[in-house]
Motif scaffolding. Structure first.
Motif, PDB file in Angstrom:
ATOM      1  N   ALA A  78      26.373 -53.449 -48.124  1.00 34.51           N
ATOM      2  CA  ALA A  78      27.194 -53.926 -49.245  1.00 34.51           C
ATOM      3  C   ALA A  78      27.693 -55.355 -49.053  1.00 34.51           C
ATOM      4  CB  ALA A  78      28.366 -52.991 -49.489  1.00 34.51           C
ATOM      5  N   ARG A  79      27.929 -55.770 -47.826  1.00 35.62           N
ATOM      6  CA  ARG A  79      28.471 -57.109 -47.581  1.00 35.62           C
ATOM      7  C   ARG A  79      27.446 -58.045 -46.928  1.00 35.62           C
ATOM      8  NH1 ARG A  79      33.509 -57.258 -48.862  1.00 35.62           N
ATOM      9  NH2 ARG A  79      34.283 -58.892 -47.525  1.00 35.62           N
ATOM     10  N   GLU A  80      26.196 -57.611 -46.905  1.00 35.96           N
ATOM     11  CA  GLU A  80      25.128 -58.429 -46.320  1.00 35.96           C
ATOM     12  C   GLU A  80      24.627 -59.458 -47.331  1.00 35.96           C
ATOM     13  OE1 GLU A  80      23.660 -58.299 -43.289  1.00 35.96           O
ATOM     14  OE2 GLU A  80      24.648 -56.529 -42.471  1.00 35.96           O
ATOM     15  N   LYS A  81      23.990 -60.494 -46.821  1.00 39.53           N
ATOM     16  CA  LYS A  81      23.380 -61.499 -47.692  1.00 39.53           C
ATOM     17  C   LYS A  81      22.048 -60.981 -48.226  1.00 39.53           C
ATOM     18  CE  LYS A  81      25.650 -65.369 -45.590  1.00 39.53           C
ATOM     19  NZ  LYS A  81      25.558 -66.720 -45.115  1.00 39.53           N
ATOM     20  N   GLN A  82      21.614 -61.543 -49.332  1.00 41.09           N
ATOM     21  CA  GLN A  82      20.373 -61.135 -49.976  1.00 41.09           C
ATOM     22  C   GLN A  82      19.186 -61.822 -49.297  1.00 41.09           C
ATOM     23  OE1 GLN A  82      22.617 -60.841 -54.231  1.00 41.09           O
ATOM     24  NE2 GLN A  82      20.584 -61.607 -54.258  1.00 41.09           N
ATOM     25  N   LEU A  83      18.794 -61.302 -48.168  1.00 37.12           N
ATOM     26  CA  LEU A  83      17.717 -61.864 -47.366  1.00 37.12           C
ATOM     27  C   LEU A  83      16.573 -60.860 -47.249  1.00 37.12           C
ATOM     28  CD1 LEU A  83      19.928 -63.250 -44.439  1.00 37.12           C
ATOM     29  CD2 LEU A  83      18.950 -64.558 -46.343  1.00 37.12           C
ATOM     30  N   PRO A  84      15.344 -61.334 -47.006  1.00 37.64           N
ATOM     31  CA  PRO A  84      14.215 -60.414 -46.842  1.00 37.64           C
ATOM     32  C   PRO A  84      14.450 -59.355 -45.754  1.00 37.64           C
ATOM     33  CG  PRO A  84      13.402 -62.642 -47.125  1.00 37.64           C
ATOM     34  CD  PRO A  84      14.912 -62.736 -47.013  1.00 37.64           C
ATOM     35  N   ALA A  85      15.089 -59.731 -44.668  1.00 43.90           N
ATOM     36  CA  ALA A  85      15.357 -58.770 -43.593  1.00 43.90           C
ATOM     37  C   ALA A  85      16.297 -57.661 -44.060  1.00 43.90           C
ATOM     38  CB  ALA A  85      15.944 -59.482 -42.382  1.00 43.90           C
ATOM     39  N   VAL A  86      17.229 -58.001 -44.919  1.00 41.66           N
ATOM     40  CA  VAL A  86      18.170 -57.010 -45.436  1.00 41.66           C
ATOM     41  C   VAL A  86      17.458 -56.084 -46.434  1.00 41.66           C
ATOM     42  CG1 VAL A  86      20.346 -56.654 -46.669  1.00 41.66           C
ATOM     43  CG2 VAL A  86      20.138 -58.506 -44.993  1.00 41.66           C
ATOM     44  N   LEU A  87      16.547 -56.635 -47.230  1.00 37.66           N
ATOM     45  CA  LEU A  87      15.746 -55.797 -48.131  1.00 37.66           C
ATOM     46  C   LEU A  87      14.914 -54.806 -47.319  1.00 37.66           C
ATOM     47  CD1 LEU A  87      14.519 -58.350 -50.814  1.00 37.66           C
ATOM     48  CD2 LEU A  87      16.242 -56.560 -51.080  1.00 37.66           C
ATOM     49  N   ALA A  88      14.371 -55.245 -46.206  1.00 37.65           N
ATOM     50  CA  ALA A  88      13.592 -54.352 -45.342  1.00 37.65           C
ATOM     51  C   ALA A  88      14.481 -53.230 -44.801  1.00 37.65           C
ATOM     52  CB  ALA A  88      12.963 -55.134 -44.198  1.00 37.65           C
ATOM     53  N   ARG A  89      15.717 -53.555 -44.432  1.00 33.50           N
ATOM     54  CA  ARG A  89      16.655 -52.514 -43.969  1.00 33.50           C
ATOM     55  C   ARG A  89      17.002 -51.561 -45.097  1.00 33.50           C
ATOM     56  NH1 ARG A  89      21.408 -55.602 -41.597  1.00 33.50           N
ATOM     57  NH2 ARG A  89      22.429 -53.583 -41.712  1.00 33.50           N
ATOM     58  N   ALA A  90      17.150 -52.069 -46.319  1.00 34.72           N
ATOM     59  CA  ALA A  90      17.437 -51.197 -47.468  1.00 34.72           C
ATOM     60  C   ALA A  90      16.310 -50.189 -47.654  1.00 34.72           C
ATOM     61  CB  ALA A  90      17.634 -52.035 -48.734  1.00 34.72           C
ATOM     62  N   GLU A  91      15.076 -50.657 -47.557  1.00 35.87           N
ATOM     63  CA  GLU A  91      13.934 -49.748 -47.675  1.00 35.87           C
ATOM     64  C   GLU A  91      13.937 -48.719 -46.551  1.00 35.87           C
ATOM     65  OE1 GLU A  91      10.426 -52.184 -47.880  1.00 35.87           O
ATOM     66  OE2 GLU A  91      10.927 -52.899 -49.909  1.00 35.87           O
ATOM     67  N   LEU A  92      14.200 -49.166 -45.336  1.00 28.99           N
ATOM     68  CA  LEU A  92      14.261 -48.268 -44.183  1.00 28.99           C
ATOM     69  C   LEU A  92      15.342 -47.205 -44.380  1.00 28.99           C
ATOM     70  CD1 LEU A  92      13.552 -47.549 -41.175  1.00 28.99           C
ATOM     71  CD2 LEU A  92      15.403 -49.116 -40.560  1.00 28.99           C
ATOM     72  N   TYR A  93      16.547 -47.631 -44.756  1.00 33.38           N
ATOM     73  CA  TYR A  93      17.656 -46.699 -44.935  1.00 33.38           C
ATOM     74  C   TYR A  93      17.372 -45.703 -46.061  1.00 33.38           C
ATOM     75  CZ  TYR A  93      20.531 -49.805 -41.987  1.00 33.38           C
ATOM     76  OH  TYR A  93      21.049 -50.556 -40.953  1.00 33.38           O
ATOM     77  N   ALA A  94      16.751 -46.172 -47.143  1.00 31.79           N
ATOM     78  CA  ALA A  94      16.438 -45.274 -48.257  1.00 31.79           C
ATOM     79  C   ALA A  94      15.360 -44.273 -47.850  1.00 31.79           C
ATOM     80  CB  ALA A  94      16.012 -46.078 -49.479  1.00 31.79           C
ATOM     81  N   ARG A  95      14.322 -44.726 -47.171  1.00 32.51           N
ATOM     82  CA  ARG A  95      13.277 -43.802 -46.701  1.00 32.51           C
ATOM     83  C   ARG A  95      13.861 -42.774 -45.747  1.00 32.51           C
ATOM     84  NH1 ARG A  95      10.214 -48.476 -46.180  1.00 32.51           N
ATOM     85  NH2 ARG A  95      10.461 -48.410 -43.927  1.00 32.51           N
ATOM     86  N   GLU A  96      14.728 -43.224 -44.858  1.00 27.39           N
ATOM     87  CA  GLU A  96      15.381 -42.334 -43.904  1.00 27.39           C
ATOM     88  C   GLU A  96      16.168 -41.249 -44.649  1.00 27.39           C
ATOM     89  OE1 GLU A  96      17.931 -43.594 -40.155  1.00 27.39           O
ATOM     90  OE2 GLU A  96      19.138 -43.815 -41.979  1.00 27.39           O
TER      91      GLU A  96
END
Length: 147
Positions: A78-96
């Motif tokens: 929620a408080r992270e910057k909109q970066l490609p690495a953060v998008l990758a973490r969002a995908e990881l967390y959602a898949r998890e």
């Protein structure tokens, strides 16, 4: 078997009204919404989380199956910057968070794509493949405070 239909709107889940009662569905959308937008406890190595603020659902302390956890770690972004690495973490967390659908035989596969919809908004496209029904897609948007 039907379930009360829970949908994701703006900042939270909502039940839909159908005539004089609440709308129902087969439960898949509700399961996806609860899996993604309920706070899963932070993992021990999650560095962006203070040790006393690891969140999570109290019921995870008493799982029917050892190690089962409800929800996702998307709240950590929620408080992270909109970066490609953060998008990758969002995908990881959602898949998890959605892996249980495959493990329990509800779906044969689940894929997630994360994107920046606009400044301050994280978009998730969830695609669920089930053997007996066509592919099902859900699109969610949630706000990013650290944009």
């Amino acid at each position: 078997m039907s379930d009360l239909r829970t949908v994701w709107r703006d900042l939270g889940g909502d039940w839909l009204v159908a005539g004089p009662s609440l709308a129902e569905d087969d439960g898949l959308e509700t399961a996806v919404v609860l899996s993604l937008f309920t706070d899963r406890v932070a993992a021990e190595g999650d560095t962006a989380v203070e040790p006393t603020a690891r969140r999570g659902w109290w019921g995870d302390a008493y799982p029917e199956v050892a190690g089962d956890q409800i929800g996702s770690r998307l709240w950590q972004l929620a408080r992270e910057k909109q970066l490609p690495a953060v998008l990758a973490r969002a995908e990881l967390y959602a898949r998890e968070a959605l892996q249980w659908l495959v493990d329990d035989g509800v779906a044969s596969s689940v894929t997630v794509q994360a994107e920046v919809v606009r400044q301050g908004v994280l978009g998730l496209l969830v695609t669920i493949t089930r053997s007996a029904t066509p592919v099902i897609r859900f699109r969610f948007e949630t706000f990013w405070k650290g944009a």
